[in-house]
Design a protein around this motif. Structure first.
Motif, short mmCIF file in Angstrom:
data_model
loop_
_atom_site.label_atom_id
_atom_site.label_comp_id
_atom_site.label_asym_id
_atom_site.label_seq_id
_atom_site.Cartn_x
_atom_site.Cartn_y
_atom_site.Cartn_z
N ALA A 9 7.86 -1.84 -3.10
CA ALA A 9 7.84 -0.64 -2.26
C ALA A 9 8.94 0.33 -2.66
O ALA A 9 8.73 1.55 -2.68
CB ALA A 9 7.98 -1.04 -0.79
N ALA A 10 10.14 -0.17 -2.95
CA ALA A 10 11.23 0.71 -3.36
C ALA A 10 10.94 1.40 -4.69
O ALA A 10 11.35 2.54 -4.92
CB ALA A 10 12.53 -0.08 -3.44
N ARG B 116 0.86 -1.17 0.00
CA ARG B 116 0.00 0.00 0.00
C ARG B 116 0.90 1.22 0.00
O ARG B 116 1.80 1.33 0.83
CB ARG B 116 -0.90 0.01 1.24
N PRO B 117 0.72 2.18 -0.92
CA PRO B 117 1.61 3.35 -0.98
C PRO B 117 1.66 4.09 0.35
O PRO B 117 0.67 4.17 1.08
CB PRO B 117 0.99 4.20 -2.10
N SER B 118 2.83 4.64 0.64
CA SER B 118 3.02 5.33 1.92
C SER B 118 2.16 6.57 2.05
O SER B 118 1.75 6.94 3.15
CB SER B 118 4.50 5.70 2.10
N ASN B 119 1.87 7.25 0.94
CA ASN B 119 1.05 8.46 0.96
C ASN B 119 -0.38 8.19 0.52
O ASN B 119 -1.08 9.09 0.08
CB ASN B 119 1.67 9.54 0.07
N PHE C 88 14.51 -5.55 4.56
CA PHE C 88 15.90 -5.97 4.63
C PHE C 88 16.88 -4.81 4.59
O PHE C 88 18.08 -5.04 4.53
CB PHE C 88 16.22 -6.95 3.50
N GLU C 89 16.39 -3.60 4.61
CA GLU C 89 17.27 -2.44 4.63
C GLU C 89 16.52 -1.26 5.22
O GLU C 89 15.28 -1.24 5.28
CB GLU C 89 17.77 -2.10 3.24
N GLY C 90 17.27 -0.27 5.67
CA GLY C 90 16.67 0.92 6.24
C GLY C 90 17.55 1.53 7.30
O GLY C 90 18.68 1.08 7.56
N ALA C 91 17.04 2.60 7.92
CA ALA C 91 17.79 3.33 8.94
C ALA C 91 17.43 2.91 10.35
O ALA C 91 17.93 3.50 11.31
CB ALA C 91 17.56 4.84 8.77
N GLU C 92 16.55 1.90 10.52
CA GLU C 92 16.19 1.45 11.85
C GLU C 92 17.38 0.80 12.55
O GLU C 92 18.28 0.26 11.90
CB GLU C 92 15.02 0.45 11.80
N LYS D 67 10.93 7.09 0.79
CA LYS D 67 9.99 6.98 1.90
C LYS D 67 9.57 5.54 2.19
O LYS D 67 8.77 5.29 3.09
CB LYS D 67 8.74 7.82 1.62
N ALA D 68 10.06 4.61 1.43
CA ALA D 68 9.63 3.22 1.57
C ALA D 68 10.18 2.63 2.86
O ALA D 68 11.35 2.82 3.21
CB ALA D 68 10.10 2.40 0.37
#
Length: 822
Positions: free
Chosen positions: A555-556, A515-518, A567-571, A562-563
C-alpha cells in the motif's frame, strides 16, 4: 387510457395457463370497459358490481381504513394505513374465502419449504440430512396461484398508482379509485373482482422510481392476499429499498420475495434486514447480484439471528469486500439459521392443511386464521432458540460530527425553513439501543460519550444514526435522520486488507489483499507478498501481523501518502482490535451526506475497541515530547515522529508533527499480550522527517513493560514521573473512566482504568480535564522518559545538559478482569 398513459401488456400466470396469455374480457364475451354496470359472475356465485366512485383520500368501510392515492400527499396516506382496524362480524362468505386462502397459503408454504430443503442452500450442510429426508416424501407440486406478470418496460409511476388502486379494490370493492370505468387500464383485474390476486411480477421495469415504490409500500401494508412479489431487474437502489422496507415490515401475507439484479448495496441490505426482524411470513428472499458487500451481509446475518421463519436467503453473486473471512462466517451462519428455521417448520408444514384440523390438540394459529376477516400470518415469533455465549466486548466512543447538513424546521406560519441541526446519536448493537444527549444547534456537535456492549459473533453490526431533534430535552418518533454509519465487528477485529484462509488440510493461514485507494468500481484486488519470520517471500502467512505488514509495504508503494496503513498513520488509535477514524455518514439513498459546506461530506468521529475475552490487552499512549533539538537548518525546527519497538514482533510509527520542538502526538497503540510472555521490553525512537534526504535519528528511550503485565511480590523500581501540561490534556479522556485516580497504587496495574462499561450501562459523558494538582500517574510506568542520542549520550545545549523527554502512558487490561465483568 387515463392520464395520457397507454395500457401495459399484462400476462396472466396460473397453473395450467401459459404466461403471457392476455385476458381482456369476460368468458361470455362481454366488454367490461363498455359496460360499467355489468355484474361479474363465476362458479362460486355473484360478485360485486364494478362501477367506480370517487371518495375521500381515506375511505372507511366494514373492513377498516385503507389508503387511497389521492392528491393530498403522502402524509395523509401514511397516517391512514398505519391505523388499520376492523369492526363488525365477518360474513359467512368472507370466512369461507379466508379459509380457502389460508389453505392456499399453507400449501404454497409447503412448496417453498420443500424447495428450500431439496434445492436450497441448506442441502449442502451435512446436518440437513434429517430435514431433507423428511421433506423428500412431499410431492413437489406447486399450488395454483393467480399471478399478474407485467411485460418489461411497461410500468411507470402513473401506472403503478393505478395498479395499486386496482389491487386495493380487489381487497375492498368500496375502495376509492381515481379513474372511471372507461379509463380503467387493467380490465383483466376487473374480471377477478372478489377473488384474490396472489402474485405480482414487475421485473424489468426500471422506469418506476421512488414515488412508485412508495405507493407499492402503502399497498403492501394493507393488502392481505399477496403471496409472491417479484421486483427483479427494476434498478432498486438503497432509497427505494428503504421505502419498500416500511411496507414489507407491516405485511403479513408475502411468502416469496425476489429482488435480484438490482442496486441495493450494503445500505439497502441493512434496510432489508429490518424487514427480517419484523416480518413473520417470508419464507424465501432472493437478493442475488445486488452489490451487497461485507457490512450488508453481516446486517442480514444479524437479523436472521432473530428471524424464525425464513428458510432460504439467496445472496449469490454479491461481493464480500476486503477483510472477508468474517463475511464467510456470516454466510455459514446464515445457512445454519435457514436450517434451524426449516427444522422449526417441520411440525407445521409436513402435514397438508386438511389434516391440521384432525390433530388432537387444536391449532391456535389455524383457528385465528378462520376467525379473522382476512388471512393473517401463519407464523408466530418463538424464543425457543438458545442464545450464543458472548465472546467479545465492544467499547464505542462517539466524539462528535463535523459539517452536518441543513435540516428542515417547522416555523409555524412561516412554513418549513432550513436551519442548524440539533443532533444526537442512536447506537444499536446486539439488540440494544442507547442514545446520547441532544446538542443545541451546531454544525459540529461534540458528544464525547462512551458505550459498552457484549458481542456474540464477529458478523454482528454496530449501527450509529445521527438524528435531528426539534427539542433538546426529549426525543420524538418523528425526528429526522441525518446520516447512518454501519460497522461490523469483523472490520474491527481484522487488520486492514487481511483475511483468514482455511486450507484443505485444516490449517489456518492469513493472506493480504490490496486495492488502490483511487480505484474505480470493479477493480481487482492484488495479493500482497512479503517476508515471513524465516525471511522467505510468501503470500500466505502464519500470523495476521505478518500479513498486515505485507499489506503496508504494498500500500505504501502504490498509494503513497494516501495509503491507509495498519502500523502507522495519523489516526488517534492504531493497533490490534481497534478502529478509530472519521467516518463518512451515509444517507437513506446509500450516498454520502453532503454537509452545509458545499462539496464537503459530513463525517462522524468514532473509536471502536474490541476486547476478546480470552486475550489481554496493552495500550501505549504516546502523548508528547519536550525540548527536542533543532534538526532543520535555517528553520530552527524539527519534523518529529516516533517509532515504537515493542518486543520482537510489534513495530508502530506515529504521525509526523511538523515544525515543532515540543510535538504533541496524542496517539494510542494497542497490542495483545500472550499469556506465556515472560519479558516485554520497549524502545521509543524519535526521528526527524526529511522530504528529500534520509530521516535523521534524534534519540531513543527505553522501558521495560514486564512489571506491568506480570504481577510480582517485589515492587518494580520506581522513578520520578514528570507531569506536563501536554500530559494533562491527553490524560483527560482516560481519567474519566477511573472512579478515584488517587486510590491507585504505583505497584499495582491500573485495573479500574482498564475496565470498560457494562453492557447494560447508559452512555457515559466523559468528564472535563482535571486540574494539574489532581493528576497522578495510573501506573508506575507512566511518565516522561529521557531521550539519549544514538551514541548513548545525553543531549547538550550551550555546554549544558538538556532535558529531552517523551511522555508515555500505559493501560493494561488482563483477560481475567474482562471475564469477571462478564
Amino acid at each position: 387510457m387515463g392520464c395520457g398513459a397507454s395500457s401495459p401488456a399484462l400476462a396472466v400466470t396460473a397453473e395450467g395457463k401459459g404466461e403471457g396469455e392476455e385476458k381482456n374480457t369476460e368468458e361470455d364475451g362481454r366488454d367490461i370497459n363498455n359496460n360499467q354496470n355489468v355484474e361479474l359472475e363465476d362458479d362460486e356465485g355473484e360478485i360485486a358490481p364494478l362501477p367506480h366512485k370517487r371518495h375521500s383520500d381515506v375511505s372507511e368501510n366494514g373492513q377498516g381504513k385503507h389508503p387511497s392515492f389521492g392528491s393530498n400527499g403522502v402524509d395523509s396516506v401514511m397516517s391512514s394505513y398505519s391505523t388499520l382496524s376492523s369492526s363488525g362480524s365477518p360474513k359467512p362468505d368472507e370466512i369461507t374465502k379466508a379459509s380457502l386462502f389460508a389453505k392456499l397459503q399453507h400449501e404454497y408454504a409447503r412448496f417453498l419449504i420443500n424447495f428450500a430443503a431439496m434445492l436450497g442452500s441448506a442441502r449442502d450442510s451435512p446436518e440437513a440430512t434429517d430435514v431433507i429426508d423428511a421433506f423428500s416424501a412431499l410431492p413437489p407440486k406447486k399450488p395454483k396461484l393467480e399471478i399478474r406478470a407485467f411485460k418489461s418496460h411497461t410500468l411507470d409511476n402513473i401506472k403503478v398508482r393505478k395498479l395499486c388502486d386496482e389491487f386495493l379494490r380487489l381487497e375492498d370493492p368500496n375502495h376509492a379509485c381515481h379513474c372511471s370505468s372507461e379509463e380503467s387500464w387493467l380490465p383483466t383485474l376487473q374480471t377477478a373482482q372478489g377473488k384474490y390476486i396472489h402474485g405480482i411480477r414487475m421485473n424489468i421495469n426500471p422506469e418506476v422510481s421512488i414515488g412508485g415504490f412508495f405507493m407499492i409500500a402503502q399497498m403492501l401494508s394493507y393488502i392481505k392476499a399477496l403471496i409472491v412479489l417479484d421486483l427483479s431487474n427494476t434498478q432498486i437502489k438503497a432509497s427505494e429499498a428503504r421505502v419498500l422496507a416500511i411496507g414489507l415490515s407491516q405485511n403479513n401475507s408475502i411468502q416469496e420475495l425476489r429482488m435480484k439484479n438490482n442496486q441495493l448495496t450494503s445500505v439497502g441490505a441493512t434496510s432489508m434486514s429490518e424487514v427480517l426482524r419484523a416480518n413473520t411470513t417470508l419464507l424465501l428472499m432472493d437478493l442475488r447480484s445486488n452489490g451487497i458487500r461485507g457490512t450488508g451481509i453481516c446486517a442480514l446475518a444479524d437479523a436472521m439471528d432473530e428471524n424464525k421463519t425464513l428458510t432460504e436467503l439467496d445472496l449469490r453473486w454479491n461481493y464480500s469486500g476486503e477483510r472477508s473471512d468474517y463475511v464467510v462466517d456470516a454466510l455459514l451462519d446464515l445457512k445454519k439459521c435457514c436450517l434451524r428455521n426449516l427444522r422449526h417448520s417441520m411440525d407445521k408444514f409436513l402435514k397438508p392443511f386438511e389434516k391440521l384440523s384432525e390433530d388432537p390438540e387444536p391449532n391456535a394459529d389455524t383457528d385465528a386464521i378462520v376467525e379473522q376477516e382476512a388471512p393473517p400470518s401463519l407464523f408466530t415469533r418463538t424464543t425457543s432458540f438458545a442464545p450464543a455465549l458472548c465472546k467479545f466486548r465492544l467499547e464505542v466512543t462517539i466524539r462528535g460530527a463535523r459539517n452536518l447538513p441543513q435540516v428542515i424546521w417547522n416555523a409555524g406560519t412561516a412554513g418549513e425553513v432550513p436551519g442548524m441541526p440539533q443532533g444526537y446519536c442512536v447506537l444499536q448493537v446486539n439488540r440494544q439501543t442507547i442514545r446520547t444527549e441532544v446538542m443545541k444547534k451546531s454544525w459540529n456537535p461534540v458528544w464525547n460519550c462512551m458505550f459498552g456492549a457484549a458481542i456474540k459473533n464477529v458478523w454482528q453490526v454496530c449501527v450509529i444514526r445521527v438524528m435531528h431533534s426539534k427539542t433538546v430535552d426529549a426525543k420524538h418518533a418523528d425526528d429526522m435522520s441525518i446520516g447512518t454509519l454501519c460497522v461490523s465487528v469483523g472490520e474491527i477485529l481484522n487488520w486492514k486488507g487481511v483475511s483468514k484462509n482455511l486450507l484443505d488440510d485444516g490449517h489456518c493461514m492469513w493472506q493480504a489483499y490490496h486495492r488502490p485507494s483511487n480505484a474505480l468500481k470493479g477493480c481487482i484486488y492484488t495479493i500482497c507478498r512479503g517476508l515471513n519470520k524465516n525471511g522467505d517471500e510468501v503470500d500466505l502467512f502464519e500470523t495476521a501481523e505478518e500479513a498486515a505488514r505485507a499489506y503496508d509495504l504494498v500500500a505504501a508503494k502504490k498509494d503513497g501518502d494516501k495509503a491507509g496503513l495498519n502500523f502507522e498513520g495519523a489516526e488517534k488509535s492504531i493497533g490490534q482490535h481497534v478502529l478509530d477514524s472519521d467516518f463518512l455518514l451515509a444517507g437513506d439513498d446509500g450516498l454520502s451526506v453532503i454537509g452545509v459546506q458545499a462539496g464537503v461530506m459530513s463525517t462522524i468521529s468514532v473509536c471502536f475497541k474490541l476486547y476478546d475475552l480470552s486475550l489481554s490487552y496493552l495500550e501505549i499512549h504516546l502523548d508528547s515530547a519536550n525540548f527536542l533539538p533543532k534538526m532543520d537548518a535555517g528553520l530552527g525546527t524539527c519534523d518529529a515522529y516516533c517509532v515504537l519497538l515493542i518486543g520482537d514482533i510489534h513495530k508502530f510509527k506515529s504521525k509526523v508533527v511538523r515544525n515543532s520542538l515540543d510535538p504533541s502526538f496524542d496517539q494510542m497503540f494497542r497490542i495483545t499480550v500472550p499469556a506465556d510472555l515472560d519479558v516485554l521490553p520497549m524502545e521509543i525512537q524519535v526521528w526527524d522527517w526529511d522530504r528529500f534526504d534520509d530521516d535523521d535519528h534524534i534519540g531513543s528511550a527505553f522501558c521495560d513493560i514486564t512489571p506491568l503485565i506480570r504481577k510480582t511480590d517485589d515492587p518494580p523500581e520506581t522513578k520520578t514521573s514528570i507531569v506536563t501540561a501536554a500530559m494533562l490534556m491527553k490524560q483527560s479522556t482516560k481519567l474519566a473512566l477511573t472512579p478515584n485516580p488517587s486510590s491507585l497504587s504505583d505497584s499495582e496495574p491500573p485495573n479500574e482504568a482498564s475496565k470498560i462499561p457494562s453492557m447494560r450501562s447508559k452512555g457515559k459523558r466523559l468528564s472535563p480535564p482535571p486540574h494539574l494538582s489532581d493528576l497522578e500517574p495510573k501506573s508506575s510506568l507512566d511518565g516522561a522518559y529521557s531521550l539519549r542520542t544514538p551514541d548513548g549520550n545525553d543531549f547538550v545545549k550551550n555546554g549544558k545538559e538538556q532535558i529531552t523527554k517523551v511522555n508515555i502512558r500505559f493501560v493494561y487490561t488482563p483477560s481475567s478482569e474482562l471475564n469477571e465483568e462478564e
